[in-house]
Design an enzyme around this catalytic site. Structure first.
Site, PDB file in Angstrom:
ATOM      1  N   HIS A   1      16.198  -1.668  78.733  1.00  0.00           N
ATOM      2  CA  HIS A   1      17.464  -1.869  78.025  1.00  0.00           C
ATOM      3  C   HIS A   1      17.492  -3.251  77.397  1.00  0.00           C
ATOM      4  O   HIS A   1      16.949  -4.206  77.952  1.00  0.00           O
ATOM      5  CB  HIS A   1      18.671  -1.670  78.951  1.00  0.00           C
ATOM      6  CG  HIS A   1      18.600  -2.411  80.241  1.00  0.00           C
ATOM      7  ND1 HIS A   1      17.804  -1.995  81.293  1.00  0.00           N
ATOM      8  CD2 HIS A   1      19.204  -3.550  80.657  1.00  0.00           C
ATOM      9  CE1 HIS A   1      17.944  -2.833  82.309  1.00  0.00           C
ATOM     10  NE2 HIS A   1      18.775  -3.806  81.950  1.00  0.00           N
TER      11      HIS A   1
ATOM     12  N   GLU B   1      17.430  -5.200  87.201  1.00  0.00           N
ATOM     13  CA  GLU B   1      18.035  -4.407  88.289  1.00  0.00           C
ATOM     14  C   GLU B   1      17.940  -2.913  88.038  1.00  0.00           C
ATOM     15  O   GLU B   1      17.854  -2.131  88.976  1.00  0.00           O
ATOM     16  CB  GLU B   1      19.502  -4.800  88.473  1.00  0.00           C
ATOM     17  CG  GLU B   1      19.673  -6.228  88.994  1.00  0.00           C
ATOM     18  CD  GLU B   1      21.125  -6.645  89.080  1.00  0.00           C
ATOM     19  OE1 GLU B   1      21.999  -5.893  88.599  1.00  0.00           O
ATOM     20  OE2 GLU B   1      21.372  -7.736  89.628  1.00  0.00           O
ATOM     21  N   VAL B   2      17.997  -2.522  86.786  1.00  0.00           N
ATOM     22  CA  VAL B   2      17.903  -1.099  86.434  1.00  0.00           C
ATOM     23  C   VAL B   2      16.572  -0.887  85.711  1.00  0.00           C
ATOM     24  O   VAL B   2      16.315  -1.496  84.660  1.00  0.00           O
ATOM     25  CB  VAL B   2      19.079  -0.656  85.538  1.00  0.00           C
ATOM     26  CG1 VAL B   2      18.907   0.801  85.134  1.00  0.00           C
ATOM     27  CG2 VAL B   2      20.404  -0.860  86.257  1.00  0.00           C
TER      28      VAL B   2
ATOM     29  N   HIS C   1      20.122  -6.103  76.325  1.00  0.00           N
ATOM     30  CA  HIS C   1      21.506  -6.570  76.442  1.00  0.00           C
ATOM     31  C   HIS C   1      21.904  -7.226  75.123  1.00  0.00           C
ATOM     32  O   HIS C   1      21.186  -8.099  74.622  1.00  0.00           O
ATOM     33  CB  HIS C   1      21.629  -7.651  77.522  1.00  0.00           C
ATOM     34  CG  HIS C   1      21.345  -7.218  78.924  1.00  0.00           C
ATOM     35  ND1 HIS C   1      22.347  -6.932  79.829  1.00  0.00           N
ATOM     36  CD2 HIS C   1      20.179  -7.048  79.595  1.00  0.00           C
ATOM     37  CE1 HIS C   1      21.800  -6.613  81.003  1.00  0.00           C
ATOM     38  NE2 HIS C   1      20.485  -6.668  80.886  1.00  0.00           N
TER      39      HIS C   1
ATOM     40  N   ASN D   1      15.535  -8.235  80.446  1.00  0.00           N
ATOM     41  CA  ASN D   1      15.051  -8.666  81.744  1.00  0.00           C
ATOM     42  C   ASN D   1      13.884  -7.770  82.156  1.00  0.00           C
ATOM     43  O   ASN D   1      13.966  -6.547  82.015  1.00  0.00           O
ATOM     44  CB  ASN D   1      16.171  -8.575  82.788  1.00  0.00           C
ATOM     45  CG  ASN D   1      17.328  -9.515  82.467  1.00  0.00           C
ATOM     46  OD1 ASN D   1      17.114 -10.610  81.965  1.00  0.00           O
ATOM     47  ND2 ASN D   1      18.546  -9.084  82.750  1.00  0.00           N
TER      48      ASN D   1
ATOM     49  N   ASP E   1      28.482  -2.433  78.986  1.00  0.00           N
ATOM     50  CA  ASP E   1      28.039  -2.765  80.340  1.00  0.00           C
ATOM     51  C   ASP E   1      29.229  -2.646  81.294  1.00  0.00           C
ATOM     52  O   ASP E   1      30.345  -3.057  80.989  1.00  0.00           O
ATOM     53  CB  ASP E   1      27.462  -4.178  80.375  1.00  0.00           C
ATOM     54  CG  ASP E   1      26.665  -4.446  81.643  1.00  0.00           C
ATOM     55  OD1 ASP E   1      25.439  -4.579  81.548  1.00  0.00           O
ATOM     56  OD2 ASP E   1      27.283  -4.512  82.727  1.00  0.00           O
TER      57      ASP E   1
HETATM   58  P1  AMP Z   1      19.377  -5.727  84.328  1.00  0.00           P
HETATM   59  O1  AMP Z   1      19.641  -6.784  85.363  1.00  0.00           O
HETATM   60  O2  AMP Z   1      18.792  -6.286  83.064  1.00  0.00           O
HETATM   61  O3  AMP Z   1      18.597  -4.566  84.880  1.00  0.00           O
HETATM   62  O4  AMP Z   1      20.812  -5.228  83.905  1.00  0.00           O
HETATM   63  C1  AMP Z   1      21.376  -4.022  84.320  1.00  0.00           C
HETATM   64  C2  AMP Z   1      22.767  -3.967  83.757  1.00  0.00           C
HETATM   65  O5  AMP Z   1      23.226  -2.634  83.852  1.00  0.00           O
HETATM   66  C3  AMP Z   1      23.786  -4.863  84.467  1.00  0.00           C
HETATM   67  O6  AMP Z   1      24.387  -5.759  83.531  1.00  0.00           O
HETATM   68  C4  AMP Z   1      24.806  -3.862  85.026  1.00  0.00           C
HETATM   69  O7  AMP Z   1      26.115  -4.351  84.985  1.00  0.00           O
HETATM   70  C5  AMP Z   1      24.602  -2.667  84.103  1.00  0.00           C
HETATM   71  N1  AMP Z   1      24.931  -1.366  84.658  1.00  0.00           N
HETATM   72  C6  AMP Z   1      24.501  -0.829  85.828  1.00  0.00           C
HETATM   73  N2  AMP Z   1      24.973   0.421  85.980  1.00  0.00           N
HETATM   74  C7  AMP Z   1      25.723   0.694  84.880  1.00  0.00           C
HETATM   75  C8  AMP Z   1      26.478   1.813  84.453  1.00  0.00           C
HETATM   76  N3  AMP Z   1      26.569   2.936  85.173  1.00  0.00           N
HETATM   77  N4  AMP Z   1      27.130   1.722  83.261  1.00  0.00           N
HETATM   78  C9  AMP Z   1      27.044   0.609  82.521  1.00  0.00           C
HETATM   79  N5  AMP Z   1      26.338  -0.475  82.869  1.00  0.00           N
HETATM   80  C10 AMP Z   1      25.700  -0.452  84.040  1.00  0.00           C
END
Ligand code: AMP
Length: 115
Positions: free
Chosen positions: A101, A96-97, A103, A88, A31
């Site tokens: 995924h 957020e993404v 974690h 999440n 991450d």
């Molecule tokens: P979520 O809130 O579950 O969607 O978590 C998204 C995660 O992706 C966060 O912990 C970010 O720090 C991580 N993240 C976003 N962009 C990148 C990236 N380019 N490389 C690695 N991690 C990322």
């Protein structure tokens, strides 16, 4: 590959990531903004937006990803001390993404319930 999905771009090697595990179906990488001493993300190579979007045909993929999470945790030396796996989902889940995924968080103790 979905346009403008950052994790699709990582899977396609269009943007860099510190990959720690990869096979034909998924990969794991560090991450960018770690919330624990060990913070890895496991993603399917194909685009799945959220946990809600896992279909019947993805069940084997999801199971293999979970098995890889525990295998990597053990190989990183935190199998016995423990770790946390988080998914999440959507707004209230803090997603957020929007590419599924898992974690993997480890290297410290986590409280319960989460804040
Ligand atoms: P979520 O809130 O579950 O969607 O978590 C998204 C995660 O992706 C966060 O912990 C970010 O720090 C991580 N993240 C976003 N962009 C990148 C990236 N380019 N490389 C690695 N991690 C990322």
């Amino acid at each position: 590959m979905t346009d403008d999905c950052v994790f699709c771009k990582i899977a396609e090697k269009q943007i860099p990531a510190k990959v720690v595990y990869e096979d034909d179906l998924f990969l794991a990488f560090e991450d960018l903004d770690p919330k624990a001493p060990l913070h890895l993300l496991f993603i399917p190579k194909k685009h799945i937006s959220t946990l809600n979007d896992i279909s019947e045909r993805d069940i084997d993929l999801a199971g293999r990803m979970l098995k890889a999470v525990s295998s990597v945790a053990v190989s990183k030396g935190i199998g016995e001390t423990g770790y946390r796996v988080v998914i999440n989902c959507n707004r209230d889940g803090g997603q957020e993404v929007f590419h599924l995924h898992f974690h993997l968080l480890g290297g410290r103790a986590f409280g319960w319930p989460p804040g």
